[in-house]
Design a protein around this motif. Structure first.
Motif, PDB file in Angstrom:
ATOM      1  N   LEU A  98      78.229  58.977  83.317  1.00 29.62           N
ATOM      2  CA  LEU A  98      79.326  59.153  82.370  1.00 29.62           C
ATOM      3  C   LEU A  98      80.017  57.829  82.053  1.00 29.62           C
ATOM      4  O   LEU A  98      80.338  57.551  80.885  1.00 29.62           O
ATOM      5  N   LEU A  99      80.245  57.012  83.069  1.00 28.69           N
ATOM      6  CA  LEU A  99      80.946  55.745  82.855  1.00 28.69           C
ATOM      7  C   LEU A  99      80.142  54.784  81.988  1.00 28.69           C
ATOM      8  O   LEU A  99      80.717  53.923  81.304  1.00 28.69           O
ATOM      9  N   LEU A 100      78.828  54.898  82.006  1.00 30.35           N
ATOM     10  CA  LEU A 100      77.993  54.021  81.196  1.00 30.35           C
ATOM     11  C   LEU A 100      77.700  54.609  79.820  1.00 30.35           C
ATOM     12  O   LEU A 100      77.821  53.928  78.805  1.00 30.35           O
ATOM     13  N   ALA A 101      77.316  55.880  79.775  1.00 28.38           N
ATOM     14  CA  ALA A 101      76.832  56.463  78.521  1.00 28.38           C
ATOM     15  C   ALA A 101      77.959  56.783  77.550  1.00 28.38           C
ATOM     16  O   ALA A 101      77.809  56.584  76.336  1.00 28.38           O
ATOM     17  N   ILE A 121      60.613  61.776  81.436  1.00 31.20           N
ATOM     18  CA  ILE A 121      59.859  60.993  82.413  1.00 31.20           C
ATOM     19  C   ILE A 121      59.631  59.567  81.913  1.00 31.20           C
ATOM     20  O   ILE A 121      59.458  58.637  82.705  1.00 31.20           O
ATOM     21  N   ILE A 122      59.647  59.371  80.592  1.00 30.98           N
ATOM     22  CA  ILE A 122      59.519  58.023  80.046  1.00 30.98           C
ATOM     23  C   ILE A 122      60.708  57.164  80.460  1.00 30.98           C
ATOM     24  O   ILE A 122      60.566  55.976  80.792  1.00 30.98           O
ATOM     25  N   PHE A 123      61.892  57.752  80.455  1.00 33.22           N
ATOM     26  CA  PHE A 123      63.067  57.012  80.918  1.00 33.22           C
ATOM     27  C   PHE A 123      62.972  56.716  82.415  1.00 33.22           C
ATOM     28  O   PHE A 123      63.482  55.693  82.884  1.00 33.22           O
ATOM     29  N   LEU A 177      70.652  56.008  80.047  1.00 35.66           N
ATOM     30  CA  LEU A 177      69.743  55.663  78.958  1.00 35.66           C
ATOM     31  C   LEU A 177      69.213  56.912  78.267  1.00 35.66           C
ATOM     32  O   LEU A 177      69.000  56.917  77.045  1.00 35.66           O
ATOM     33  N   MET A 178      69.019  57.977  79.032  1.00 30.83           N
ATOM     34  CA  MET A 178      68.435  59.193  78.481  1.00 30.83           C
ATOM     35  C   MET A 178      69.402  59.953  77.586  1.00 30.83           C
ATOM     36  O   MET A 178      69.015  60.471  76.531  1.00 30.83           O
ATOM     37  N   ALA A 216      71.406  65.931  81.744  1.00 36.99           N
ATOM     38  CA  ALA A 216      71.198  64.971  82.824  1.00 36.99           C
ATOM     39  C   ALA A 216      71.338  65.624  84.195  1.00 36.99           C
ATOM     40  O   ALA A 216      70.623  65.270  85.136  1.00 36.99           O
ATOM     41  N   LEU A 217      72.250  66.592  84.318  1.00 41.19           N
ATOM     42  CA  LEU A 217      72.478  67.237  85.606  1.00 41.19           C
ATOM     43  C   LEU A 217      71.254  67.994  86.090  1.00 41.19           C
ATOM     44  O   LEU A 217      71.002  68.069  87.298  1.00 41.19           O
TER      45      LEU A 217
END
Length: 433
Positions: free
Chosen positions: A226-229, A266-268, A296-297, A355-356
């Motif tokens: 959360l802090l990054l995205a 899975i690419i990420f 990133l995802m 993401a979770l």
């Protein structure tokens, strides 16, 4: 007298156009068409209702199954084990039990053999199979809590083995159920809510596993995500919608962002493995690496939702703010962003929920390791709830089936709590504006 020649499509002078015959609703053909139309509508309503009922049935079946197994997963069966510490004479003193060296001193005192011998004496031949492999940990904690029991006989409740635990709830083998009946007759067996399931970490024994290690890892990973995205995604959306020039480069960036939102997760994971672990040398299985990979995802999802929310703000808001002398930055951050924030939070909710529940990218960066202790920091080895559920579902012991369902309930509760918080914040901003 000259007369004007008739023109095609125009009635001749002195002639009125023929009146169009009204629709005969009582005609057989019209009644047949009406019946077919109503029948099609009834079929469509039936199909829609059937789809809703079928979806609700599958959801109810899933919830009932998870609740049935999950509730049993929150329970643990314990045996009352009588141990005469004075006769066993453990090679440990009270002085060794003071301070941080107590665990090390008890681990080297042969406590496991003592507990096994006490189980054989208390429950008869094969009694050591009735208790869990981690039963000595309960005895260790009891000694640490009251070192005085080393000089007397004490009764300590220890976790039962997986076979006894499942048989106590009526799902075990007949031989184990007979043992359970005998132990219950001696008032040595009890089943109750396992509070330790919410405070312990992973273990090889289903009676001693806990969810706190994976839950703490999920919390730390989601916090990093959360802090990054969120700030990067929102600022990117603001720039692309409010400041970026409209040319082929920005069009290329928009297409790339839309494509990234559909890339398999899975690419990420491979990207995180190559960049964060291979190039930057960050610690493996750490929440900070997992959070950066998941950031990133979900970042493209936040950017797309943010741009749509900003685009939905009426242009009159911008014009009015500019008309009273506000700068471009003031227009964006004082007027446009507060109006767009509910939509941005909705996109963030969707991204964080995705993401979770992800496992594939985290498996690639090593967050599937056996973690016997909760992480103490963002660089310590950790795992997350979805990966923990995946690992438990692959175990052979039946006791892990119920623990898997219990972990799924914890994951659902975590997801609902996160969504509820985000919805509360979104509604608060709507009311405030």
């Amino acid at each position: 007298m000259n007369s004007t020649p008739p023109v095609a499509g125009v009635p001749a002078e002195g002639h009125e156009p023929a009146a169009r015959a009204p629709t005969d609703w009582r005609a057989d053909a019209m009644q047949k068409r009406i019946r077919r139309r109503y029948a099609a509508e009834r079929r469509f309503r039936f199909v829609g209702l059937f789809a809703v009922v079928l979806s609700a049935s599958f959801l109810a079946f899933l919830l009932v199954t998870m609740m049935g197994n999950g509730i049993r997963g929150f329970q643990r069966t314990e045996l009352k084990l009588s141990i005469d510490f004075e006769s066993h004479a453990l090679p440990v003193t009270r002085h060794q039990l003071d301070g941080r060296g107590a665990d090390l001193a008890l681990a080297g005192a042969g406590l496991q053999d003592t507990v096994s011998a006490a189980a054989e004496a208390a429950f008869g031949e094969g009694g050591a199979d009735y208790i869990s492999d981690t039963a000595w940990l309960a005895v260790r904690d009891a000694i640490k809590g009251d070192p005085g029991i080393l000089t007397r006989k004490a009764v300590i409740e220890v976790p039962a083995s997986s076979s006894i635990d499942t048989a106590a709830r009526g799902t075990g083998e007949p031989d184990a159920e007979a043992v359970v009946a005998r132990l219950e007759g001696l008032n040595l067996l009890s089943t109750g809510f396992d509070r330790g399931f919410l405070t312990r970490a992973d273990s090889t024994d289903p009676g001693s596993v806990g969810i706190w290690g994976a839950l703490k890892g999920s919390l730390m990973t989601m916090l990093v995500t959360l802090l990054l995205a969120f700030p990067v995604g929102v600022l990117s959306a603001i720039y692309l919608e409010e400041y970026a020039p409209k040319n082929r480069w920005t069009d290329l960036i928009e297409v790339s962002i839309n494509n990234l939102a559909a890339v398999p997760s899975i690419i990420f994971g491979l990207l995180g493995l190559a960049v964060f672990l291979g190039t930057l040398g960050l610690p493996r299985s750490a929440p900070i690496v997992g959070g950066m990979t998941l950031a990133l995802m979900i970042m493209p999802v936040i950017v797309i939702a943010g741009r749509n929310a900003i685009k939905a703000v009426p242009p009159s808001i911008r014009d009015a703010a500019l008309g009273i002398g506000a700068s471009r930055v003031q227009v964006v951050f004082h007027h446009v962003l507060p109006l767009a924030l509910p939509g941005i939070l909705t996109g963030t909710i969707i991204g964080m929920a995705r993401a979770l529940g992800e496992t594939a990218p985290l498996l690639m960066i090593g967050m599937r390791a056996f973690i016997a202790a909760p992480p103490g920091g963002f660089t310590d080895p950790a795992t997350v709830l979805p990966v923990q559920i995946f690992l438990w579902s692959d175990e052979v012991s039946r006791g892990f089936v119920e623990k898997t369902s219990a972990a799924i309930l914890v994951l659902l509760a975590f997801l609902l709590a996160m969504n509820a918080l985000a919805i509360y914040l979104r509604n608060r901003f709507e009311t405030r504006w």
